[in-house]
Design an enzyme around this catalytic site. Structure first.
Site, PDB file in Angstrom:
ATOM      1  N   HIS A  48      -7.724   9.665  -1.488  1.00 17.46           N
ATOM      2  CA  HIS A  48      -7.142   9.401  -0.353  1.00 17.46           C
ATOM      3  C   HIS A  48      -8.172   9.831   0.714  1.00 17.46           C
ATOM      4  O   HIS A  48      -8.009   9.187   1.886  1.00 17.46           O
ATOM      5  CB  HIS A  48      -5.819  10.410  -0.205  1.00 17.46           C
ATOM      6  CG  HIS A  48      -4.802   9.988   0.624  1.00 17.46           C
ATOM      7  ND1 HIS A  48      -3.371   9.863   0.454  1.00 17.46           N
ATOM      8  CD2 HIS A  48      -4.870   9.273   2.119  1.00 17.46           C
ATOM      9  CE1 HIS A  48      -2.740   9.290   1.541  1.00 17.46           C
ATOM     10  NE2 HIS A  48      -3.577   9.165   2.552  1.00 17.46           N
ATOM     11  N   ASP A  85       0.914  -1.343   0.034  1.00 14.48           N
ATOM     12  CA  ASP A  85       0.040  -0.045  -0.073  1.00 14.48           C
ATOM     13  C   ASP A  85       0.938   1.311  -0.064  1.00 14.48           C
ATOM     14  O   ASP A  85       1.892   1.364   0.746  1.00 14.48           O
ATOM     15  CB  ASP A  85      -0.991  -0.253   1.132  1.00 14.48           C
ATOM     16  CG  ASP A  85      -1.589   1.269   1.281  1.00 14.48           C
ATOM     17  OD1 ASP A  85      -3.000   1.148   0.691  1.00 14.48           O
ATOM     18  OD2 ASP A  85      -1.311   2.305   1.890  1.00 14.48           O
TER      19      ASP A  85
END
Length: 314
Positions: free
Chosen positions: A153, A92
């Site tokens: 995000h 990630d």
């Protein structure tokens, strides 16, 4: 006349019984079908044999991986390499982390085939105004041919526009799956009706002191996989969480570390885990989650630790 009346009453009674029986059978069948769907289709139900979850996009994703927030340069590449060497296949990252290039280099240098590695990255709100350029930048920085998963995000101006650009990139084969990070119930209720593709993943802060016990089922009921960042509490809070007496006692019982117990707790809740670390020993330890199982009582003991204590502002 009395016989006719009795026959009519008997017929009516039998008809009612038959209708009730049929309705009960239908409800039982519907319930069984729902249970079957819950077991086989809900992304929250992980395959612990393959250590993967099938996303609503059709792709398989590992249920544990490496978080790379705060990892940079040589340390980042070394950490990713250690993870890949220890069987980790989910990495990630994000534009905001500033390490997409290093991660791409580590993956390309690995002996692990690209198709076996699942890369997640994210667009930051300051990129939402020109999402097409941001997507191309991520592709260039990673230099891995395609992106397995791209997330927004966190919510921001232009997030719907950015998501639609990601939808287009999926159709073009540049991205395989898309999703969201730091979206909760209120934000999802507003966002989902505005887009065409149901997110494959929602990634939020989740740990024993901040459990999101109302949010996780809501997300999973929409067929969306849940992933937790800061699973071990995050910077400045990790030691307190790892030394929690309840967790420590459970860890001792299973001859496991507190970190392993916390990560296993997440997995049993249907939450993908991406603990961050630059320590090769810890990275390896964080993969050893499949040779033990927490009991219902142990799960409830950790459940009772919830403080609603968020450790970051997202």
């Amino acid at each position: 006349m009395k016989k006719l009346t009795l026959l009519l009453i008997t017929f009516s009674f039998l008809f009612i019984l038959s209708a009730c029986s049929q309705e009960k059978t239908k409800k039982s069948s519907d319930s069984s079908s729902a249970a079957s769907r819950q077991t086989s289709e809900t992304p929250g139900n992980f395959n612990f044999d393959s250590k993967t979850v099938t996303l609503n996009s059709g792709y398989q994703m590992p249920v544990y991986g490496l978080g790379t927030y705060s990892l940079h340069g040589k340390e980042c590449k070394t950490s990713v390499t250690a993870a890949l060497n220890n069987g980790v296949r989910l990495i990630d990252t994000a534009h905001a982390y500033g390490n997409e290039k290093e991660i791409g280099e580590a993956v390309r240098s690995s002996d692990v085939p690209r198709k076996e590695i699942f890369i997640i990255t994210k667009l930051y709100p300051d990129q939402f105004s020109d999402p097409e350029a941001a997507i191309e930048e991520a592709l260039d920085q990673l230099d891995l041919g395609y992106i397995d998963m791209m997330l927004l995000h966190h919510p921001g101006n232009g997030d719907v526009k950015a998501y639609k650009a990601m939808e287009k990139a999926v159709k073009e084969g540049k991205i395989h799956s898309i999703g969201l990070s730091n979206w909760y119930i209120e934000e999802l209720e507003e966002f989902l009706p505005q887009v065409d593709t149901v997110p494959a993943l929602v990634q939020n802060e989740i740990h024993p002191y901040y459990q999101e016990n109302d949010v996780i089922p809501y997300i999973q009921e929409h067929g969306i996989t849940v992933q937790g960042w800061y699973p071990l509490g995050g910077r400045g809070h990790t030691q307190e969480l790892l030394n929690d007496p309840v967790i420590s006692k459970i860890a001792e019982h299973h001859d496991k570390s507190s970190a392993q117990v916390i990560l296993r707790w997440n997995l049993q809740k249907g939450v993908v885990v991406i603990p961050g670390s630059s320590n090769p020993e810890h990275i390896k330890e964080n993969t050893e989650l499949f040779d033990f199982e927490l009991t219902d009582d142990e799960m409830m003991q950790i459940h009772d630790l919830d403080r609603g204590e968020k450790h970051d502002w997202y």
